[in-house]
Design a protein around this motif. Structure first.
Motif, PDB file in Angstrom:
ATOM      1  N   THR A   1       6.252  51.974  61.036  1.00 17.04           N
ATOM      2  CA  THR A   1       5.683  53.400  60.562  1.00 17.04           C
ATOM      3  C   THR A   1       6.662  54.242  60.098  1.00 17.04           C
ATOM      4  OG1 THR A   1       6.491  54.078  63.025  1.00 17.04           O
ATOM      5  CG2 THR A   1       4.313  53.737  63.106  1.00 17.04           C
ATOM      6  N   ASN A   2       6.303  55.065  59.083  1.00 20.27           N
ATOM      7  CA  ASN A   2       6.898  55.758  58.397  1.00 20.27           C
ATOM      8  C   ASN A   2       8.059  56.673  59.054  1.00 20.27           C
ATOM      9  OD1 ASN A   2       5.366  55.349  56.178  1.00 20.27           O
ATOM     10  ND2 ASN A   2       4.154  56.980  56.827  1.00 20.27           N
ATOM     11  N   PRO A   3       9.236  56.723  58.086  1.00 20.44           N
ATOM     12  CA  PRO A   3      10.279  57.413  58.774  1.00 20.44           C
ATOM     13  C   PRO A   3      10.433  58.901  58.809  1.00 20.44           C
ATOM     14  CG  PRO A   3      11.065  56.618  56.712  1.00 20.44           C
ATOM     15  CD  PRO A   3       9.469  56.266  56.844  1.00 20.44           C
ATOM     16  N   THR A   4       9.466  59.341  59.401  1.00 23.11           N
ATOM     17  CA  THR A   4       9.109  60.864  59.631  1.00 23.11           C
ATOM     18  C   THR A   4       9.278  61.240  60.787  1.00 23.11           C
ATOM     19  OG1 THR A   4       6.721  60.505  59.710  1.00 23.11           O
ATOM     20  CG2 THR A   4       7.384  60.859  57.543  1.00 23.11           C
TER      21      THR A   4
ATOM     22  N   HIS B   1      15.867  51.576  58.014  1.00 24.30           N
ATOM     23  CA  HIS B   1      15.897  52.739  57.010  1.00 24.30           C
ATOM     24  C   HIS B   1      17.261  52.853  56.737  1.00 24.30           C
ATOM     25  CE1 HIS B   1      11.938  53.403  58.749  1.00 24.30           C
ATOM     26  NE2 HIS B   1      12.413  53.784  59.926  1.00 24.30           N
ATOM     27  N   GLY B   2      17.384  53.355  55.358  1.00 20.80           N
ATOM     28  CA  GLY B   2      18.811  53.614  54.809  1.00 20.80           C
ATOM     29  C   GLY B   2      18.848  53.656  53.414  1.00 20.80           C
ATOM     30  N   VAL B   3      19.808  52.981  52.841  1.00 20.47           N
ATOM     31  CA  VAL B   3      20.426  53.232  51.466  1.00 20.47           C
ATOM     32  C   VAL B   3      19.369  51.997  50.741  1.00 20.47           C
ATOM     33  CG1 VAL B   3      22.198  53.038  49.592  1.00 20.47           C
ATOM     34  CG2 VAL B   3      22.260  54.045  51.954  1.00 20.47           C
TER      35      VAL B   3
ATOM     36  N   THR C   1      18.894  60.127  55.487  1.00 19.69           N
ATOM     37  CA  THR C   1      19.088  58.446  54.950  1.00 19.69           C
ATOM     38  C   THR C   1      20.104  57.984  55.372  1.00 19.69           C
ATOM     39  OG1 THR C   1      17.229  59.118  53.639  1.00 19.69           O
ATOM     40  CG2 THR C   1      18.472  57.055  53.367  1.00 19.69           C
ATOM     41  N   LEU C   2      21.312  58.797  54.935  1.00 18.88           N
ATOM     42  CA  LEU C   2      22.615  58.225  55.292  1.00 18.88           C
ATOM     43  C   LEU C   2      22.835  57.739  56.768  1.00 18.88           C
ATOM     44  CD1 LEU C   2      25.112  59.756  52.795  1.00 18.88           C
ATOM     45  CD2 LEU C   2      24.490  57.355  53.081  1.00 18.88           C
ATOM     46  N   ALA C   3      22.408  58.844  57.550  1.00 14.24           N
ATOM     47  CA  ALA C   3      22.652  58.692  59.062  1.00 14.24           C
ATOM     48  C   ALA C   3      21.631  57.693  59.646  1.00 14.24           C
ATOM     49  CB  ALA C   3      22.063  60.188  59.570  1.00 14.24           C
TER      50      ALA C   3
ATOM     51  N   LEU D   1      24.032  54.469  58.761  1.00 13.47           N
ATOM     52  CA  LEU D   1      24.856  54.209  59.428  1.00 13.47           C
ATOM     53  C   LEU D   1      24.569  53.936  60.860  1.00 13.47           C
ATOM     54  CD1 LEU D   1      27.142  57.252  58.450  1.00 13.47           C
ATOM     55  CD2 LEU D   1      27.506  54.982  58.141  1.00 13.47           C
ATOM     56  N   ALA D   2      23.652  54.574  61.459  1.00 11.30           N
ATOM     57  CA  ALA D   2      23.251  54.062  62.812  1.00 11.30           C
ATOM     58  C   ALA D   2      22.506  52.575  62.884  1.00 11.30           C
ATOM     59  CB  ALA D   2      22.117  55.004  63.348  1.00 11.30           C
ATOM     60  N   GLY D   3      22.016  52.127  61.628  1.00 14.96           N
ATOM     61  CA  GLY D   3      21.277  50.850  61.686  1.00 14.96           C
ATOM     62  C   GLY D   3      22.415  49.588  61.179  1.00 14.96           C
ATOM     63  N   ARG D   4      23.598  49.973  61.093  1.00 14.22           N
ATOM     64  CA  ARG D   4      24.514  49.062  60.529  1.00 14.22           C
ATOM     65  C   ARG D   4      24.531  47.845  61.394  1.00 14.22           C
ATOM     66  NH1 ARG D   4      27.188  52.630  63.305  1.00 14.22           N
ATOM     67  NH2 ARG D   4      28.806  51.821  64.678  1.00 14.22           N
ATOM     68  N   ARG D   5      24.808  46.647  60.466  1.00 18.21           N
ATOM     69  CA  ARG D   5      24.949  45.333  61.165  1.00 18.21           C
ATOM     70  C   ARG D   5      26.278  44.712  60.834  1.00 18.21           C
ATOM     71  NH1 ARG D   5      22.629  41.223  57.344  1.00 18.21           N
ATOM     72  NH2 ARG D   5      21.833  42.569  55.603  1.00 18.21           N
TER      73      ARG D   5
END
Length: 199
Positions: A143-146, A172-174, A187-189, A192-196
């Motif tokens: 789903t959309n990142p809204t 979602h991210g860069v 988007t940056l947040a 960072l939260a979805g980093r691997r």
């Protein structure tokens, strides 16, 4: 000066299209009537035929002329993967990448209590019936990142939790080729939260 009732009716009808304001609708209507009446007839015929013949795929709910769309009818796809999307155009976007080989389920919207859109309007009961058959091993929530898209993904994840199915969320991210200084804070947040881990 105002236009005749039929021209005003055409302008008003064209305004139903997304992104078409009063001036754009007026320009389109006048162009078709002044310069390209044959194209106007082709457009009217194509619209009429599409409205009459295009319905909903019985399996994934995307737009289709057949009871089962071409993707759902394919036996070469991975039946253990199911990607949940908000709209048929999202499905087309993922298909164009060539990177997904599973099946889809199209919600045709997102949860929005303010607009009176609840789970029953999105076919979530049909989604759950499909998942309860046991063939799907992973549900990918795309789903959309809204705010509404995130709420919809969270709601579906909660419903699926009872089943023995892995639930994942698209990252979602860069964007590829993006520079950090031009990326918005939200988007940056997410990035960072979805980093691997790389090691």
């Amino acid at each position: 000066m105002s236009f005749s009732p039929l021209i005003q009716q055409l302008i008003k009808a064209l305004r139903c299209l997304p992104g078409v304001g009063p001036k754009s609708a007026q320009r389109m209507a006048l162009h078709l009537l002044e310069h390209d009446r044959p194209a106007a007839l082709v457009l009217a015929g194509a619209l009429q035929e599409a409205v009459d013949r295009v319905g909903e795929c019985e399996s994934c709910r995307t737009l289709s002329e057949e009871p089962i769309c071409g993707i759902c009818a394919s036996r070469s796809r991975d039946a253990t993967l199911l990607c949940v999307l908000e709209s048929p155009v999202d499905m087309l976007a993922i298909e164009q990448t060539g990177g997904f080989g599973g099946y889809y389920f199209v919600l045709k919207g997102h949860l929005s209590p303010i607009d009176g859109v609840g789970p029953e309007d999105l076919g979530i009961d049909r989604l759950m019936e499909r998942l309860e058959r046991g063939e799907v091993k992973e549900v990918i929530l795309a789903t959309n990142p809204t705010v509404e898209g995130e709420a919809t993904a969270h709601y579906i994840a909660e419903q699926v939790r009872e089943l023995d199915i892995r639930v994942s969320r698209i990252a979602h991210g860069v964007p590829v080729g993006g520079e950090l200084e031009f990326i918005d804070g939200g988007t940056l947040a997410h990035a960072l939260a979805g980093r691997r881990s790389l090691v």
